[in-house]
Design a protein around this motif. Structure first.
Motif, PDB file in Angstrom:
ATOM      1  N   ASP A 134       0.810  -1.215   0.000  1.00 35.07           N
ATOM      2  CA  ASP A 134       0.000   0.000   0.000  1.00 35.07           C
ATOM      3  C   ASP A 134       0.845   1.269   0.000  1.00 35.07           C
ATOM      4  O   ASP A 134       0.344   2.360   0.211  1.00 35.07           O
ATOM      5  CB  ASP A 134      -0.968   0.003   1.180  1.00 35.07           C
ATOM      6  N   ARG A 135       2.151   1.113  -0.221  1.00 31.62           N
ATOM      7  CA  ARG A 135       3.103   2.217  -0.327  1.00 31.62           C
ATOM      8  C   ARG A 135       3.337   2.918   1.011  1.00 31.62           C
ATOM      9  O   ARG A 135       3.739   4.089   1.063  1.00 31.62           O
ATOM     10  CB  ARG A 135       2.683   3.216  -1.403  1.00 31.62           C
ATOM     11  N   VAL A 136       3.115   2.192   2.089  1.00 32.29           N
ATOM     12  CA  VAL A 136       3.464   2.656   3.421  1.00 32.29           C
ATOM     13  C   VAL A 136       4.596   1.784   3.949  1.00 32.29           C
ATOM     14  O   VAL A 136       4.559   0.563   3.796  1.00 32.29           O
ATOM     15  CB  VAL A 136       2.258   2.584   4.381  1.00 32.29           C
ATOM     16  N   THR A 137       5.612   2.409   4.525  1.00 29.02           N
ATOM     17  CA  THR A 137       6.687   1.669   5.188  1.00 29.02           C
ATOM     18  C   THR A 137       6.445   1.701   6.690  1.00 29.02           C
ATOM     19  O   THR A 137       6.355   2.771   7.297  1.00 29.02           O
ATOM     20  CB  THR A 137       8.062   2.279   4.870  1.00 29.02           C
ATOM     21  N   ALA A 138       6.313   0.518   7.268  1.00 31.67           N
ATOM     22  CA  ALA A 138       6.139   0.385   8.709  1.00 31.67           C
ATOM     23  C   ALA A 138       7.511   0.268   9.361  1.00 31.67           C
ATOM     24  O   ALA A 138       8.309  -0.590   8.984  1.00 31.67           O
ATOM     25  CB  ALA A 138       5.294  -0.845   9.032  1.00 31.67           C
ATOM     26  N   VAL A 139       7.786   1.156  10.304  1.00 36.74           N
ATOM     27  CA  VAL A 139       9.089   1.187  10.973  1.00 36.74           C
ATOM     28  C   VAL A 139       8.945   0.601  12.378  1.00 36.74           C
ATOM     29  O   VAL A 139       8.164   1.100  13.189  1.00 36.74           O
ATOM     30  CB  VAL A 139       9.646   2.619  11.041  1.00 36.74           C
ATOM     31  N   PHE A 140       9.706  -0.443  12.623  1.00 39.71           N
ATOM     32  CA  PHE A 140       9.691  -1.128  13.916  1.00 39.71           C
ATOM     33  C   PHE A 140      11.008  -0.879  14.645  1.00 39.71           C
ATOM     34  O   PHE A 140      12.056  -0.712  14.019  1.00 39.71           O
ATOM     35  CB  PHE A 140       9.508  -2.628  13.722  1.00 39.71           C
ATOM     36  N   VAL A 141      10.944  -0.885  15.963  1.00 45.02           N
ATOM     37  CA  VAL A 141      12.137  -0.782  16.797  1.00 45.02           C
ATOM     38  C   VAL A 141      12.308  -2.088  17.574  1.00 45.02           C
ATOM     39  O   VAL A 141      11.343  -2.612  18.141  1.00 45.02           O
ATOM     40  CB  VAL A 141      12.059   0.417  17.757  1.00 45.02           C
ATOM     41  N   VAL A 142      13.529  -2.596  17.587  1.00 40.95           N
ATOM     42  CA  VAL A 142      13.838  -3.856  18.253  1.00 40.95           C
ATOM     43  C   VAL A 142      13.741  -3.693  19.777  1.00 40.95           C
ATOM     44  O   VAL A 142      14.321  -2.765  20.354  1.00 40.95           O
ATOM     45  CB  VAL A 142      15.241  -4.348  17.857  1.00 40.95           C
ATOM     46  N   ASP A 143      13.010  -4.600  20.398  1.00 37.55           N
ATOM     47  CA  ASP A 143      12.906  -4.634  21.858  1.00 37.55           C
ATOM     48  C   ASP A 143      13.933  -5.570  22.482  1.00 37.55           C
ATOM     49  O   ASP A 143      14.535  -5.258  23.506  1.00 37.55           O
ATOM     50  CB  ASP A 143      11.504  -5.092  22.271  1.00 37.55           C
ATOM     51  N   GLU A 144      14.120  -6.729  21.867  1.00 38.68           N
ATOM     52  CA  GLU A 144      15.103  -7.685  22.363  1.00 38.68           C
ATOM     53  C   GLU A 144      15.397  -8.733  21.302  1.00 38.68           C
ATOM     54  O   GLU A 144      14.629  -8.911  20.355  1.00 38.68           O
ATOM     55  CB  GLU A 144      14.629  -8.366  23.653  1.00 38.68           C
ATOM     56  N   LYS A 197       5.487   7.296   4.277  1.00 40.75           N
ATOM     57  CA  LYS A 197       4.803   7.152   2.994  1.00 40.75           C
ATOM     58  C   LYS A 197       5.838   7.079   1.898  1.00 40.75           C
ATOM     59  O   LYS A 197       6.697   7.945   1.771  1.00 40.75           O
ATOM     60  CB  LYS A 197       3.872   8.346   2.754  1.00 40.75           C
ATOM     61  N   GLN A 198       5.793   6.007   1.106  1.00 44.85           N
ATOM     62  CA  GLN A 198       6.722   5.846  -0.005  1.00 44.85           C
ATOM     63  C   GLN A 198       6.337   6.800  -1.117  1.00 44.85           C
ATOM     64  O   GLN A 198       5.180   6.870  -1.513  1.00 44.85           O
ATOM     65  CB  GLN A 198       6.701   4.406  -0.499  1.00 44.85           C
TER      66      GLN A 198
END
Length: 200
Positions: A134-144, A197-198
């Motif tokens: 859908d041309r959205v980049t989901a950004v995740f942060v590492v917890d462990e 948004k890409q």
């Protein structure tokens, strides 16, 4: 529902869990980026398949293919002929949806290192970016980042349902022998922190 080893394709490469992600995480329902929009960790996106994953800290940029379960309830893996490809469990949440999204990749194959060779080198605070159709980049942060042996794999922790959008990256780990493959799994736990948004 216990379904045995998640996946065993060739050369002893085996996911070590005792439960299927379908039984534990059943919440199923490229280019330039604009500046990130911060979102609450619990704010889910609608469903959209992932197309690319980027992990800057360990120099990963890889296409994503969908994976399902075989007749025995074992999760497949990307083709060994494509060691730089990762697989998303497509019957579970997509990255950014509420729940636990699972992406797996090989550590190595018979021809050499594969895409998730250095997955265990990630640390808390590192980012994982998943570009979606859908041309959205989901950004995740590492917890462990954890390594679990087959007999001590915490199915509920890894696959359990969550209200906020979370991501698991998984590959093989531990010791290797030709008879039984790898003795453990490396699991990266991360949660959604922002969207981009890409533009291309």
């Amino acid at each position: 529902m216990t379904l045995g080893v998640l996946s065993a394709l060739v050369s002893g490469i085996v996911w070590a869990s005792s439960d299927s992600p379908a039984a534990r995480g059943g919440d199923a329902a490229g280019g330039g980026d604009q500046p990130a929009r911060q979102v609450a960790p619990h704010a889910p996106l609608s469903r959209s398949r992932p197309v690319k994953i980027t992990v800057p800290a360990i120099f990963i940029e890889a296409p994503v293919t969908g994976l399902g379960l075989d007749k025995k309830g074992h999760l497949g893996a990307p083709p060994l002929s494509r060691p730089k490809l990762v697989g998303w469990y497509q019957d579970g949440p997509s990255p950014g949806e509420a729940g636990t999204s699972l992406i797996v990749g090989h550590r190595d194959t018979e021809t050499g290192p594969a895409i998730f060779l250095n997955l265990n080198a990630l640390h808390r605070g590192d980012t994982v970016k998943v570009a979606r159709a859908d041309r959205v980049t989901a950004v995740f942060v590492v917890d462990e980042v954890k390594t679990y042996t087959k007999d001590k794999f915490p199915d509920d922790k890894v696959y359990g349902t969550t209200r906020r959008p979370e991501l698991r990256l998984m590959t093989c780990g531990g010791r290797f022998n030709k008879k039984n493959g790898y003795s453990a799994n490396v699991v990266v736990f991360a949660h959604l922190t922002s969207l981009k948004k890409q533009t291309v």
